[in-house]
Design a protein around this motif. Structure first.
Motif, PDB file in Angstrom:
ATOM      1  N   GLU A  33       0.813  -1.224   0.000  1.00  0.00           N
ATOM      2  CA  GLU A  33       0.000   0.000   0.000  1.00  0.00           C
ATOM      3  C   GLU A  33       0.842   1.268   0.000  1.00  0.00           C
ATOM      4  OE1 GLU A  33      -2.844  -0.083   3.113  1.00  0.00           O
ATOM      5  OE2 GLU A  33      -3.775  -1.950   2.441  1.00  0.00           O
ATOM      6  N   ASP A  34       2.077   1.188   0.499  1.00  0.00           N
ATOM      7  CA  ASP A  34       2.960   2.355   0.550  1.00  0.00           C
ATOM      8  C   ASP A  34       4.341   1.974   0.034  1.00  0.00           C
ATOM      9  OD1 ASP A  34       1.279   4.390   2.164  1.00  0.00           O
ATOM     10  OD2 ASP A  34       1.206   2.596   3.413  1.00  0.00           O
ATOM     11  N   HIS A  35       5.065   2.957  -0.510  1.00  0.00           N
ATOM     12  CA  HIS A  35       6.437   2.703  -0.937  1.00  0.00           C
ATOM     13  C   HIS A  35       7.232   2.128   0.245  1.00  0.00           C
ATOM     14  CE1 HIS A  35       5.726   4.670  -4.695  1.00  0.00           C
ATOM     15  NE2 HIS A  35       5.547   5.862  -4.165  1.00  0.00           N
ATOM     16  N   THR A  36       8.025   1.090  -0.012  1.00  0.00           N
ATOM     17  CA  THR A  36       8.710   0.396   1.079  1.00  0.00           C
ATOM     18  C   THR A  36      10.122  -0.009   0.677  1.00  0.00           C
ATOM     19  OG1 THR A  36       6.595  -0.521   1.824  1.00  0.00           O
ATOM     20  CG2 THR A  36       8.585  -1.570   2.668  1.00  0.00           C
ATOM     21  N   LYS A  66       4.400   1.340  -4.315  1.00  0.00           N
ATOM     22  CA  LYS A  66       3.081   1.197  -3.720  1.00  0.00           C
ATOM     23  C   LYS A  66       2.046   0.719  -4.744  1.00  0.00           C
ATOM     24  CE  LYS A  66       1.437   5.942  -4.441  1.00  0.00           C
ATOM     25  NZ  LYS A  66       0.865   7.141  -3.807  1.00  0.00           N
ATOM     26  N   ASP A  67       0.954   0.197  -4.207  1.00  0.00           N
ATOM     27  CA  ASP A  67      -0.202  -0.235  -4.992  1.00  0.00           C
ATOM     28  C   ASP A  67       0.117  -1.384  -5.942  1.00  0.00           C
ATOM     29  OD1 ASP A  67      -1.663   1.692  -3.704  1.00  0.00           O
ATOM     30  OD2 ASP A  67      -1.521   3.160  -5.325  1.00  0.00           O
ATOM     31  N   VAL A  88       8.774   1.964   5.770  1.00  0.00           N
ATOM     32  CA  VAL A  88       7.551   2.263   5.029  1.00  0.00           C
ATOM     33  C   VAL A  88       7.368   3.775   4.938  1.00  0.00           C
ATOM     34  CG1 VAL A  88       5.056   1.958   4.955  1.00  0.00           C
ATOM     35  CG2 VAL A  88       6.504   0.112   5.830  1.00  0.00           C
ATOM     36  N   PHE A  89       7.226   4.276   3.725  1.00  0.00           N
ATOM     37  CA  PHE A  89       7.098   5.712   3.506  1.00  0.00           C
ATOM     38  C   PHE A  89       5.634   6.050   3.229  1.00  0.00           C
ATOM     39  CE2 PHE A  89      11.372   4.521   1.891  1.00  0.00           C
ATOM     40  CZ  PHE A  89      12.119   5.162   2.870  1.00  0.00           C
ATOM     41  N   LYS A  90       4.950   6.527   4.254  1.00  0.00           N
ATOM     42  CA  LYS A  90       3.538   6.871   4.124  1.00  0.00           C
ATOM     43  C   LYS A  90       3.371   8.168   3.325  1.00  0.00           C
ATOM     44  CE  LYS A  90       1.915   3.504   6.730  1.00  0.00           C
ATOM     45  NZ  LYS A  90       1.472   3.787   8.102  1.00  0.00           N
ATOM     46  N   ARG A  91       2.203   8.312   2.736  1.00  0.00           N
ATOM     47  CA  ARG A  91       1.903   9.478   1.899  1.00  0.00           C
ATOM     48  C   ARG A  91       2.077  10.788   2.672  1.00  0.00           C
ATOM     49  NH1 ARG A  91      -1.232  10.045  -2.820  1.00  0.00           N
ATOM     50  NH2 ARG A  91      -2.277  12.050  -3.064  1.00  0.00           N
ATOM     51  N   ALA A  92       1.624  10.813   3.921  1.00  0.00           N
ATOM     52  CA  ALA A  92       1.720  12.038   4.724  1.00  0.00           C
ATOM     53  C   ALA A  92       3.181  12.422   4.962  1.00  0.00           C
ATOM     54  CB  ALA A  92       0.998  11.853   6.056  1.00  0.00           C
ATOM     55  N   PHE A  93       4.032  11.416   5.239  1.00  0.00           N
ATOM     56  CA  PHE A  93       5.457  11.694   5.447  1.00  0.00           C
ATOM     57  C   PHE A  93       6.084  12.249   4.168  1.00  0.00           C
ATOM     58  CE2 PHE A  93       9.797  10.200   4.764  1.00  0.00           C
ATOM     59  CZ  PHE A  93      10.461  10.803   5.831  1.00  0.00           C
ATOM     60  N   LEU A  94       5.763  11.637   3.020  1.00  0.00           N
ATOM     61  CA  LEU A  94       6.344  12.073   1.754  1.00  0.00           C
ATOM     62  C   LEU A  94       5.897  13.489   1.394  1.00  0.00           C
ATOM     63  CD1 LEU A  94       6.039   8.757  -0.289  1.00  0.00           C
ATOM     64  CD2 LEU A  94       8.132   9.800   0.603  1.00  0.00           C
ATOM     65  N   ARG A  95       4.659  13.821   1.707  1.00  0.00           N
ATOM     66  CA  ARG A  95       4.182  15.195   1.464  1.00  0.00           C
ATOM     67  C   ARG A  95       4.983  16.198   2.296  1.00  0.00           C
ATOM     68  NH1 ARG A  95      -0.292  16.793  -1.084  1.00  0.00           N
ATOM     69  NH2 ARG A  95      -1.792  15.269  -1.866  1.00  0.00           N
ATOM     70  N   LYS A  96       5.193  15.849   3.551  1.00  0.00           N
ATOM     71  CA  LYS A  96       5.940  16.736   4.446  1.00  0.00           C
ATOM     72  C   LYS A  96       7.384  16.884   3.964  1.00  0.00           C
ATOM     73  CE  LYS A  96       7.031  17.349   9.350  1.00  0.00           C
ATOM     74  NZ  LYS A  96       6.883  16.762  10.709  1.00  0.00           N
ATOM     75  N   PHE A  97       7.986  15.771   3.535  1.00  0.00           N
ATOM     76  CA  PHE A  97       9.352  15.805   3.024  1.00  0.00           C
ATOM     77  C   PHE A  97       9.436  16.688   1.776  1.00  0.00           C
ATOM     78  CE2 PHE A  97      12.997  14.490   0.616  1.00  0.00           C
ATOM     79  CZ  PHE A  97      13.942  14.068   1.527  1.00  0.00           C
ATOM     80  N   TYR A  98       8.448  16.544   0.896  1.00  0.00           N
ATOM     81  CA  TYR A  98       8.435  17.277  -0.365  1.00  0.00           C
ATOM     82  C   TYR A  98       8.442  18.789  -0.137  1.00  0.00           C
ATOM     83  CZ  TYR A  98       6.913  18.703  -5.042  1.00  0.00           C
ATOM     84  OH  TYR A  98       6.823  19.292  -6.277  1.00  0.00           O
ATOM     85  N   GLN A  99       7.806  19.225   0.951  1.00  0.00           N
ATOM     86  CA  GLN A  99       7.753  20.653   1.245  1.00  0.00           C
ATOM     87  C   GLN A  99       9.129  21.235   1.563  1.00  0.00           C
ATOM     88  OE1 GLN A  99       4.953  22.362   0.685  1.00  0.00           O
ATOM     89  NE2 GLN A  99       4.081  20.375   0.093  1.00  0.00           N
ATOM     90  N   THR A 100      10.070  20.379   1.939  1.00  0.00           N
ATOM     91  CA  THR A 100      11.414  20.856   2.297  1.00  0.00           C
ATOM     92  C   THR A 100      12.350  20.933   1.091  1.00  0.00           C
ATOM     93  OG1 THR A 100      12.318  18.635   2.765  1.00  0.00           O
ATOM     94  CG2 THR A 100      11.130  19.748   4.541  1.00  0.00           C
ATOM     95  N   ILE A 101      11.903  20.418  -0.049  1.00  0.00           N
ATOM     96  CA  ILE A 101      12.762  20.355  -1.237  1.00  0.00           C
ATOM     97  C   ILE A 101      12.748  21.694  -1.976  1.00  0.00           C
ATOM     98  CG2 ILE A 101      13.079  19.252  -3.489  1.00  0.00           C
ATOM     99  CD1 ILE A 101      11.912  16.722  -2.349  1.00  0.00           C
TER     100      ILE A 101
END
Length: 277
Positions: A33-36, A66-67, A88-101
């Motif tokens: 379900e999530d990138h792993t 994922k998927d 496991v990289f959840k969608r919420a974590f990846l969104r937060k990480f993306y904001q720092t790029i």
């Protein structure tokens, strides 16, 4: 939870998983379900999707997109028990990480990876990341939330350093692509998936899935699955000459009694009498 070496053990610290066992192989089918990231500390692991199989040895790491549905078989190697760690990289974590790029530095022309199972090179960043986590799976040293967050960040940076194609794969936050409903169900009819699962993995809400399904079939999704399973079962009985005890699980029934009742209701005779026709 205390680790022992004579049974399967899984420890979960937020989105970091540690599995350890020493006897026999353990296998399962799973929907990723999530990138792993999965790293093998000892023993070995086999991953299969459709007809494609990858063997992961000690010190190797694999990325699972994922998927996707993947079969994992984890086993000891000689006297070496299996030990593995997953991030496991959840969608919420990846969104937060993306904001720092820094968006100006994003490789916008790079296409995302197409394979769902990607063997990673043995880089110092990957090796040191997972080796540094081993002490935290001693029950006396549980990692803090800050440590866990740091390890997840290290995992993302390690992937991006390996290949820029991980950028569009990890940071694609658009709505899932609507894949062909009947194509997906034809391929996955035998698996124990709820209608909600099928809706999710075809990129739809449950309401949208039901509406779209009416456009391609006069049957309900549940009825379509039942018809598909029974038709395949009949073909296996009549043409492949398989036993009833083999077929019912192959086509997605959980017990032979339910299978026999449904089969007789549809075809007018029990599956055990099919080969006599």
């Amino acid at each position: 939870m205390k680790l022992t070496t004579d049974e399967l053990n899984v420890l979960n610290y937020s989105d970091i998983f540690f599995s350890c066992y020493s006897d026999n192989e353990r296998g399962c089918w799973g929907l990723v379900e999530d990138h792993t990231l999965v790293y093998v500390c000892s023993g070995e692991m086999f991953l299969q999707e459709a007809q494609h199989t990858i063997k992961i040895r000690r010190g190797e790491c694999v990325f699972l997109r994922k998927d996707h549905r993947v079969s994992l078989t984890k086993q000891p190697k000689g006297k070496e028990k299996f030990i593995g760690i997953s991030l496991v990289f959840k969608r919420a974590f990846l969104r937060k990480f993306y904001q720092t790029i820094d968006k100006k530095k994003l490789p916008l022309q790079v296409r995302k990876h197409t394979p769902s199972i990607i063997r990673l090179p043995q880089t110092p960043a990957i090796t040191s990341l997972f080796q540094s986590m081993l002490p935290y799976f001693d029950t006396s040293t549980q990692p803090t939330d800050r440590i866990i967050d740091m390890k997840l960040h290290e995992g993302i940076y390690a992937l991006l350093d390996i290949d820029e194609q991980f950028y569009p794969s990890l940071f694609d936050f658009t709505d899932p692509w609507k894949i062909d409903i009947l194509g997906f169900m034809e391929k996955n009819y035998a698996y124990d998936l709820s209608i909600e699962d099928i809706a999710h993995y075809t990129g739809r809400s449950l309401a949208t899935f039901k509406r779209d399904f009416k456009k391609v079939s006069d049957l309900s999704p549940q009825k379509w699955l039942m018809e598909k399973r029974l038709n395949v079962a009949q073909d296996k009985l009549l043409h492949e000459k398989k036993k009833v005890s083999e077929i019912y699980l192959e086509v997605g029934f959980k017990n032979i009694s339910h299978f026999s009742t449904a089969y007789k209701r549809k075809f007018g005779y029990s599956p055990s009498n099919a080969t006599a026709l």
